[in-house]
Design a protein around this motif. Structure first.
Motif, PDB file in Angstrom:
ATOM      1  N   ALA A  88      32.409  54.126  44.469  1.00  0.00           N
ATOM      2  CA  ALA A  88      33.655  53.667  45.073  1.00  0.00           C
ATOM      3  C   ALA A  88      34.131  54.489  46.266  1.00  0.00           C
ATOM      4  O   ALA A  88      34.763  53.941  47.185  1.00  0.00           O
ATOM      5  CB  ALA A  88      34.756  53.647  44.011  1.00  0.00           C
ATOM      6  N   LEU A 105      41.506  56.370  44.238  1.00  0.00           N
ATOM      7  CA  LEU A 105      40.784  55.720  43.149  1.00  0.00           C
ATOM      8  C   LEU A 105      41.308  56.299  41.852  1.00  0.00           C
ATOM      9  O   LEU A 105      41.437  57.527  41.723  1.00  0.00           O
ATOM     10  CB  LEU A 105      39.279  55.981  43.273  1.00  0.00           C
ATOM     11  CG  LEU A 105      38.393  55.456  42.134  1.00  0.00           C
ATOM     12  CD1 LEU A 105      38.378  53.923  42.118  1.00  0.00           C
ATOM     13  CD2 LEU A 105      36.970  56.006  42.275  1.00  0.00           C
ATOM     14  N   ARG A 205      45.630  47.717  43.558  1.00  0.00           N
ATOM     15  CA  ARG A 205      44.884  46.519  43.174  1.00  0.00           C
ATOM     16  C   ARG A 205      43.799  46.908  42.177  1.00  0.00           C
ATOM     17  O   ARG A 205      43.170  47.969  42.290  1.00  0.00           O
ATOM     18  CB  ARG A 205      44.263  45.864  44.409  1.00  0.00           C
ATOM     19  CG  ARG A 205      43.466  44.585  44.114  1.00  0.00           C
ATOM     20  CD  ARG A 205      42.988  43.931  45.410  1.00  0.00           C
ATOM     21  NE  ARG A 205      42.020  42.876  45.158  1.00  0.00           N
ATOM     22  CZ  ARG A 205      42.337  41.621  44.858  1.00  0.00           C
ATOM     23  NH1 ARG A 205      43.608  41.274  44.765  1.00  0.00           N
ATOM     24  NH2 ARG A 205      41.390  40.719  44.659  1.00  0.00           N
ATOM     25  N   VAL A 207      40.322  47.145  40.179  1.00  0.00           N
ATOM     26  CA  VAL A 207      38.867  47.076  40.375  1.00  0.00           C
ATOM     27  C   VAL A 207      38.279  46.562  39.073  1.00  0.00           C
ATOM     28  O   VAL A 207      38.387  47.225  38.041  1.00  0.00           O
ATOM     29  CB  VAL A 207      38.267  48.458  40.702  1.00  0.00           C
ATOM     30  CG1 VAL A 207      36.747  48.367  40.786  1.00  0.00           C
ATOM     31  CG2 VAL A 207      38.838  49.004  41.996  1.00  0.00           C
ATOM     32  N   ARG A 208      37.671  45.414  39.106  1.00  0.00           N
ATOM     33  CA  ARG A 208      37.118  44.824  37.880  1.00  0.00           C
ATOM     34  C   ARG A 208      35.702  45.351  37.678  1.00  0.00           C
ATOM     35  O   ARG A 208      34.766  44.931  38.361  1.00  0.00           O
ATOM     36  CB  ARG A 208      37.147  43.298  37.967  1.00  0.00           C
ATOM     37  CG  ARG A 208      38.573  42.761  37.995  1.00  0.00           C
ATOM     38  CD  ARG A 208      38.645  41.255  38.119  1.00  0.00           C
ATOM     39  NE  ARG A 208      40.035  40.814  38.049  1.00  0.00           N
ATOM     40  CZ  ARG A 208      40.869  40.793  39.079  1.00  0.00           C
ATOM     41  NH1 ARG A 208      40.442  41.179  40.263  1.00  0.00           N
ATOM     42  NH2 ARG A 208      42.123  40.407  38.929  1.00  0.00           N
ATOM     43  N   THR A 209      35.563  46.267  36.724  1.00  0.00           N
ATOM     44  CA  THR A 209      34.287  46.931  36.493  1.00  0.00           C
ATOM     45  C   THR A 209      33.386  46.156  35.545  1.00  0.00           C
ATOM     46  O   THR A 209      32.200  46.468  35.425  1.00  0.00           O
ATOM     47  CB  THR A 209      34.515  48.327  35.885  1.00  0.00           C
ATOM     48  OG1 THR A 209      35.108  48.183  34.578  1.00  0.00           O
ATOM     49  CG2 THR A 209      35.428  49.162  36.777  1.00  0.00           C
ATOM     50  N   VAL A 218      42.409  50.768  42.829  1.00  0.00           N
ATOM     51  CA  VAL A 218      42.493  51.471  44.112  1.00  0.00           C
ATOM     52  C   VAL A 218      43.900  51.267  44.639  1.00  0.00           C
ATOM     53  O   VAL A 218      44.482  50.183  44.495  1.00  0.00           O
ATOM     54  CB  VAL A 218      41.455  50.934  45.115  1.00  0.00           C
ATOM     55  CG1 VAL A 218      41.686  51.520  46.502  1.00  0.00           C
ATOM     56  CG2 VAL A 218      40.044  51.242  44.642  1.00  0.00           C
ATOM     57  N   THR A 243      38.146  46.624  47.131  1.00  0.00           N
ATOM     58  CA  THR A 243      37.857  46.403  45.714  1.00  0.00           C
ATOM     59  C   THR A 243      36.689  45.440  45.524  1.00  0.00           C
ATOM     60  O   THR A 243      35.877  45.617  44.609  1.00  0.00           O
ATOM     61  CB  THR A 243      39.098  45.888  44.967  1.00  0.00           C
ATOM     62  OG1 THR A 243      39.611  44.713  45.620  1.00  0.00           O
ATOM     63  CG2 THR A 243      40.190  46.948  44.938  1.00  0.00           C
ATOM     64  N   ILE A 246      33.577  47.506  46.072  1.00  0.00           N
ATOM     65  CA  ILE A 246      33.326  48.384  44.926  1.00  0.00           C
ATOM     66  C   ILE A 246      32.759  47.587  43.753  1.00  0.00           C
ATOM     67  O   ILE A 246      31.802  48.015  43.101  1.00  0.00           O
ATOM     68  CB  ILE A 246      34.625  49.097  44.508  1.00  0.00           C
ATOM     69  CG1 ILE A 246      35.070  50.061  45.600  1.00  0.00           C
ATOM     70  CG2 ILE A 246      34.415  49.857  43.188  1.00  0.00           C
ATOM     71  CD1 ILE A 246      36.476  50.620  45.390  1.00  0.00           C
ATOM     72  N   GLU A 247      33.348  46.443  43.490  1.00  0.00           N
ATOM     73  CA  GLU A 247      32.895  45.630  42.352  1.00  0.00           C
ATOM     74  C   GLU A 247      31.442  45.195  42.530  1.00  0.00           C
ATOM     75  O   GLU A 247      30.646  45.244  41.576  1.00  0.00           O
ATOM     76  CB  GLU A 247      33.814  44.417  42.197  1.00  0.00           C
ATOM     77  CG  GLU A 247      35.201  44.784  41.691  1.00  0.00           C
ATOM     78  CD  GLU A 247      36.230  43.698  41.898  1.00  0.00           C
ATOM     79  OE1 GLU A 247      37.406  43.930  41.584  1.00  0.00           O
ATOM     80  OE2 GLU A 247      35.861  42.591  42.397  1.00  0.00           O
TER      81      GLU A 247
END
Length: 259
Positions: A88, A105, A205, A207-209, A218, A243, A246-247
């Motif tokens: 990220a 983060l 917002r 971050v859907r991991t 983030v 985001t 990152i996802e």
């Protein structure tokens, strides 16, 4: 609201930052510690040696330092949080550069958010690094964004009276919290307007991991004097791009690990 002490003991602050990194992210080397703190390797080595002496850290045969008995957490939590930060931070840095504001983060631990990475903006008046800090989840923008998307039973469990034994005065009203969180998922962002620090506004917002045990967000933090409707639009667009990046990158890393 957290206020910085009138004076700081730098060595103590550095040791505490290292303790948080070891606990949340997992093992690191002396060179990693020196880079994260912005200190000489010799200084990082002395700090880690003291953490080992006090059982906050242990050193293995390959000279990696890991959380000791005082800080131990699940190995899986270590590896996933560390991997998320690795993936990220380039996106967080790009976001901070694009907006010239500080970007963060953070991950959810219980009812708190741990800030595991910050990139500051370059303006003279800017929000300083939050890396290593811990704040109540219901007060920070990223925490609100995450809480707003939790299943109702999970939200209730986090804010159940028994979970706050001994600190009842700090527990928010669940009904009031639900009302505040309503609408955040549809909007796609959450706001913290001077809820944790006077003069600071933040936009967060999720971050859907893809991992229910790793809930992250983030955020962008900026002086309230620079915040406006137009600025909000730019920040939200930046957060959406960051985001999403990152996802995708985190998903590819997890898929590669599974093969």
């Amino acid at each position: 609201m957290k206020n910085s002490p009138s004076y700081t003991v730098t060595s103590v602050d550095h040791a505490l930052q290292l303790a948080v990194i070891l606990q949340v992210e997992g093992p690191l080397r002396v060179s990693d510690a020196a880079e994260r703190l912005g200190v000489a390797r010799s200084t990082a080595h002395r700090l880690l040696s003291m953490l080992v002496y006090r059982d906050f850290a242990v050193q293995d045969e390959n000279r990696w330092y890991a959380a000791g008995p005082v800080l131990s957490l699940a190995t899986r939590s270590h590896s996933r949080v560390s991997l998320l930060r690795q993936v990220a931070m380039p996106f967080v840095e790009s976001l901070a550069t694009h907006l010239d504001e500080s970007a963060n983060l953070m991950v959810l631990f219980g009812d708190h958010m741990r800030f595991i990475g910050t990139v500051e903006g370059n303006r003279v008046l800017r929000v300083g690094s939050r890396e290593g800090s811990v704040f109540p989840a219901h007060l920070v923008s990223g925490g609100k964004a995450i809480l707003a998307e939790l299943p109702p039973d999970e939200l209730e469990a986090i804010y159940a009276p028994q979970a706050w034994a001994g600190r009842e005065q700090d527990r928010p009203s669940l009904s009031a919290l639900r009302e505040e969180l309503h609408g955040i998922p549809a909007a796609g962002f959450a706001l913290n307007v001077e809820g944790t620090e006077a003069g600071v506004t933040a936009v967060g917002r999720v971050v859907r991991t893809g991992d229910e045990d790793l809930r992250a967000a983030v955020s962008v933090s900026l002086p309230s004097t620079r915040f406006s409707t137009d600025v909000l639009g730019s920040v939200v667009r930046g957060l959406i791009a960051a985001t999403a990046g990152i996802e995708r990158a985190f998903g590819r890393k997890i898929a590669a690990e599974a093969r």
